[in-house]
Design an enzyme around this catalytic site. Sequence first.
Site, mmCIF file in Angstrom:
data_model
loop_
_atom_site.group_PDB
_atom_site.id
_atom_site.type_symbol
_atom_site.label_atom_id
_atom_site.label_comp_id
_atom_site.label_asym_id
_atom_site.label_seq_id
_atom_site.Cartn_x
_atom_site.Cartn_y
_atom_site.Cartn_z
ATOM 1 N N GLU A 161 0.826 -1.209 0.000
ATOM 2 C CA GLU A 161 0.000 0.000 0.000
ATOM 3 C C GLU A 161 0.858 1.255 0.000
ATOM 4 O OE1 GLU A 161 -3.819 0.338 2.168
ATOM 5 O OE2 GLU A 161 -2.733 1.788 3.401
ATOM 6 N N ALA A 195 -8.258 12.399 3.512
ATOM 7 C CA ALA A 195 -9.455 12.821 4.252
ATOM 8 C C ALA A 195 -10.223 13.862 3.450
ATOM 9 C CB ALA A 195 -9.052 13.395 5.610
ATOM 10 N N HIS A 246 -8.543 3.519 -3.400
ATOM 11 C CA HIS A 246 -9.484 3.730 -2.307
ATOM 12 C C HIS A 246 -10.508 4.799 -2.688
ATOM 13 C CE1 HIS A 246 -6.816 2.063 1.181
ATOM 14 N NE2 HIS A 246 -6.534 1.470 0.035
ATOM 15 N N GLY A 294 -14.169 6.058 5.767
ATOM 16 C CA GLY A 294 -13.111 7.041 5.979
ATOM 17 C C GLY A 294 -13.135 7.582 7.389
ATOM 18 N N ALA A 297 -20.026 2.992 5.175
ATOM 19 C CA ALA A 297 -19.459 2.418 3.962
ATOM 20 C C ALA A 297 -20.482 1.585 3.190
ATOM 21 C CB ALA A 297 -18.244 1.564 4.308
ATOM 22 N N HIS A 342 -14.215 -2.660 15.351
ATOM 23 C CA HIS A 342 -14.017 -1.237 15.055
ATOM 24 C C HIS A 342 -14.002 -0.452 16.358
ATOM 25 C CE1 HIS A 342 -14.626 2.766 13.367
ATOM 26 N NE2 HIS A 342 -14.364 2.258 12.171
ATOM 27 N N GLN A 390 5.744 5.598 15.598
ATOM 28 C CA GLN A 390 4.790 5.016 14.651
ATOM 29 C C GLN A 390 3.842 4.070 15.380
ATOM 30 O OE1 GLN A 390 6.758 2.749 11.615
ATOM 31 N NE2 GLN A 390 4.881 2.304 10.489
#
Length: 288
Positions: free
Chosen positions: A17, A51, A77, A108, A123, A149, A212
């Site tokens: 990705e 975004a 995406h 998103g 979604a 989630h 990170q």
Amino acid sequence: MKISHLLEEKPVTLSLEVFPPKTSEKYEATAENAKKIAALHPDFMSVTYGAGGGTGDFTAEIAAEIQNGYGVPTLAHLTCVSSSREHVTKMLSLYKEKGIENILALRGDLPQDGTRSEDYRYAVELIRDIKEREGDTFCLGGACYPEGHVECAHKEDDLGYLKEKVDAGLDFLTTQLFFDNNIFYNFLYRAREKGISVPIIAGIMPITRAEQLKRSVAMSGTEVPQRFRAIVDRFGERKGAMEQAGVIYAAEQIVDLIANGVGHIHVYTMNRPKIAKAILEQLSEILD
């Protein structure tokens, strides 16, 4: 090539990705990194979406450059939390114009100012809209969350919502990052019991910097095993050592997944060709 066909044809795949730049000034540098990652010849590449849809044109451009320049299928995406139906129509037309056949349909991240789309809340509404408009023009993927989630209080409810998305027309799923494979195996079992039968691609993020990890956990709520916390505590202040340890940990996750019959892996590269290459080198004989 549609990713659904690729997943059917190949028992083991590894995809990578990248994300587009936020501004045009950073486009060339970002596109160059994306091309270096494409030159590693993954089975496909995913290009994220900023975004509010602000990077949609960049997403389409980078995805097309990867696909046309390196012959690597791309997954673009598309988010809807800040998008109107008119904007989605524009993006679908742009993706078709660029020859992009695969879309990851997502809600998103919620905007910081709280402004949301009047046309889409979830979604599943975007997925239904694309299917109604386009039929089988696009291969559609969606996101799933092995640990549930962060906005959903109960895992069983989250699985129910996931089943709705799949029934709305998804061809495959890609998971949020996770650091404990047992969490993924448990999720996979529960998803199959729920009747979710589409391919589920395991999402792996190599953590190569201590900060990170903090950001990833804050955004996703992912559980961090003590074994990995110890790695970050020991090597987090040493850049080279943390990079190497993060690559090895991610590679070990992937080896374990493949050994246990999970053949489709997606790596979140954070636009770093060096890290993507290091992981592929760790897995060269396994992926052969």
